[in-house]
Design an enzyme around this catalytic site. Structure first.
Site, PDB file in Angstrom:
ATOM      1  N   ASP A 108       0.801  -1.227   0.000  1.00 31.25           N
ATOM      2  CA  ASP A 108       0.000   0.000   0.000  1.00 31.25           C
ATOM      3  C   ASP A 108       0.835   1.278   0.000  1.00 31.25           C
ATOM      4  O   ASP A 108       0.329   2.346   0.303  1.00 31.25           O
ATOM      5  CB  ASP A 108      -0.963   0.007   1.204  1.00 31.25           C
ATOM      6  CG  ASP A 108      -0.240   0.321   2.498  1.00 31.25           C
ATOM      7  OD1 ASP A 108       0.832  -0.265   2.730  1.00 31.25           O
ATOM      8  OD2 ASP A 108      -0.736   1.164   3.262  1.00 31.25           O
ATOM      9  N   GLU A 109       2.102   1.179  -0.314  1.00 28.27           N
ATOM     10  CA  GLU A 109       2.958   2.368  -0.302  1.00 28.27           C
ATOM     11  C   GLU A 109       3.837   2.409  -1.533  1.00 28.27           C
ATOM     12  O   GLU A 109       4.281   1.366  -2.010  1.00 28.27           O
ATOM     13  CB  GLU A 109       3.903   2.340   0.909  1.00 28.27           C
ATOM     14  CG  GLU A 109       3.259   2.602   2.231  1.00 28.27           C
ATOM     15  CD  GLU A 109       4.277   2.410   3.346  1.00 28.27           C
ATOM     16  OE1 GLU A 109       5.344   3.056   3.290  1.00 28.27           O
ATOM     17  OE2 GLU A 109       4.016   1.602   4.238  1.00 28.27           O
TER      18      GLU A 109
HETATM   19 MG   LIG Z   1      -0.754   2.618   4.885  1.00 27.69          MG
END
Ligand SMILES: [Mg+2]
Lengths: 420, 88
Positions: free
Chosen positions: A112-113
């Protein structure tokens, strides 16, 4: 010219993604993000832990990593949902696609990054804050979840900035803002400072990032060795690493993994390499191609990156051969520093039938291994990745096919299609 | 009240440009028997990608009991499923 780096971080990723799926795909009416809710591993087993929680759940004091029991004590009406890792991969992929529309250089940092090098895009989107706002709004309107964007001139500062107030925000942390925005924060908030280091720093009387930044590096070196230099540099906003774009997918086949524990012995590292080779070779064989060049990369616990490559006598897609080459490279490369990340990359891909240069000493082996790999692939395709594995992985700490989302997070999954 | 998106049977045409048009849809009536309705016209359609799952959303009119009724349906590109988002 100064660089402009973005760090994009999905707000409560697993929870947001569950929420979007339920709202937009299943058509449910409750938004998990607006009620006290959490994604929890194995709700039925008592030992499950909270993997992500909503902002309302956070207000009850529920933290990521809490056990389900503790979380329920804090918040009895907590709504818990199981994780669905294939959904997260789909959300993650779609987000990376949008990022690649905005920046020519995207480094996926985790599911998620990501980091984007936005240097020189001012003519396209206007100022960095305008571009970041556009990016975050596009992700929200198209994919349905919110992100934070941190902006600075290097990766560490951009990452620190995206961690400021959440959700759905854009923050800057330029070098001239460090003193005001980052130094007052508790030292445990600094990227790369874990609970153990935090305790040690507190014992030295260092409680804020500013205090760490202004501590004599010699003192830190005396207590923390090389790691002391790294956190001292980070506290001062110094980070020389660049946004490392992956190689374009069709030019080679690679796989890498961040290991859940620091690896300090060669045999474990080679096990990890085997599990990486297993996955890379499966993909090579599935596409009916062979690789001629094998490269191994190591990131140690000080975030130092090193890599080494070699050309094989003849192209191959046999797991054992790629692994053997990777081990040879690893032995040449590794200086004994504990490792946190290992990768294998193969390139100089050749397609289809290849005339194999047969080595006099193992010509029978080649035929056998190649048939063995083909059979294993067929079994795995039919009965799942875990249906056949090498005995060395049976009791070990390493999953037998590393890379992508880690295996403990793999199940259960949403079935293909809409589950009702 | 309908809570969830409901999978439905649809007959659709796919033209040479790859454009998709739903033509008939099978819905339950008040007695829970299935009835086929002709899709009279498409008011709008748009592509969506919520949660990374590509879908095409159609808002269209069917004739039910002699009057036009708006329905929203979605075609999920990856799973080839049609779902009824809402009626009216
Ligand atoms: Mg996050």
């Amino acid at each position: 010219m100064n660089k402009i780096i973005f760090h994009i971080d999905v707000n409560s990723a697993f929870l947001s993604w569950e929420a979007v799926y339920r709202l937009r795909i299943r058509g449910e009416k409750t938004d998990l993000r607006e009620i006290p809710s959490a994604v929890a591993g194995d709700v039925k087993k008592r030992h499950g832990i909270i993997l992500a929680r909503s902002t309302p759940a956070k207000k009850y004091g529920v933290r990521t990593g809490d056990t389900i029991n503790d979380a329920l004590k804090l918040c009895p009406n907590l709504v818990m949902v199981p994780p669905h890792y294939d959904l997260y991969e789909s959300c993650s992929e779609a987000m990376m696609e949008i990022l690649k529309e905005f920046s020519p250089c995207v480094e996926q940092y985790s599911v998620d990054e990501a980091f984007c090098d936005m240097t020189g895009t001012v003519g396209l989107y206007g100022s960095a804050v305008v571009a970041a706002t556009l990016l975050k709004d596009k992700i929200y309107s198209e994919l349905g979840f919110t992100v934070n964007v941190g902006i600075s001139t290097n990766k560490i500062l951009a990452k620190m900035a995206s961690d400021f107030k959440k959700p759905n925000m854009v923050h800057t942390l330029f070098p001239e803002e460090i003193e005001q925005k980052m130094w007052p924060l508790p030292v445990g908030d600094l990227f790369f400072v874990g609970p153990a280091s935090k305790r040690k720093l507190h014992a030295l009387g260092i409680h804020t990032i500013g205090q760490l930044a202004n501590t004599d590096p010699d003192i830190l070196r005396a207590h923390f060795k090389k790691y002391g230099e790294v956190i001292h540099a980070f506290a001062n906003g110094i980070d020389l690493s660049v946004v490392a774009e992956e190689a374009p997918p069709n030019k080679g086949y690679g796989n890498s993994t961040t290991i859940p524990f620091d690896v300090d012995d060669g045999s474990t590292a080679k096990m990890v390499l085997l599990s990486l080779a297993e996955k890379v070779c499966t993909r090579l064989r599935a596409d009916n191609v062979m690789a001629t060049v094998v490269a191994v990369s190591i990131v140690d616990i000080y975030f130092r990156h090193s890599s080494h490559q070699m050309t094989l006598i003849s192209p191959t897609n046999i797991t054992n051969e790629i692994h053997k080459a990777a081990c040879k490279l690893f032995d040449r490369l590794w200086d004994g520093t504990p490792i946190r990340h290992l990768g294998i990359h193969t390139s100089k891909i050749v397609r289809g039938e290849v005339y194999k240069q047969i080595n006099l000493f193992d010509m029978n082996r080649y035929e056998k291994l190649s048939r063995l790999d083909a059979v294993v692939d067929t079994i795995r395709e039919r009965y799942g990745e875990d249906s056949v594995k090498r005995a060395i992985f049976l009791k070990g700490p390493v999953y037998h096919m590393a890379g992508g989302i880690s295996p403990e997070k793999r199940k259960p999954m949403y079935k293909e299609g809409i589950t009702l | 009240m309908k809570m969830l998106n409901m999978p439905v049977d649809v007959i659709a045409t796919f033209n040479v440009q790859g454009k998709i048009r739903p033509n008939y849809i099978r819905l339950e009536d008040e007695e829970h028997t299935l009835q086929t309705f002709k899709i009279e016209n498409i008011v709008f359609s748009r592509e969506e990608k919520y949660a990374g799952m590509p879908a095409i959303h159609f808002c269209c009119n069917i004739i039910r009991n002699g009057c036009a009724q708006l329905i929203h349906i979605k075609y999920h590109v990856k799973t080839h499923q049609w779902v009824l988002v809402r009626e009216g």
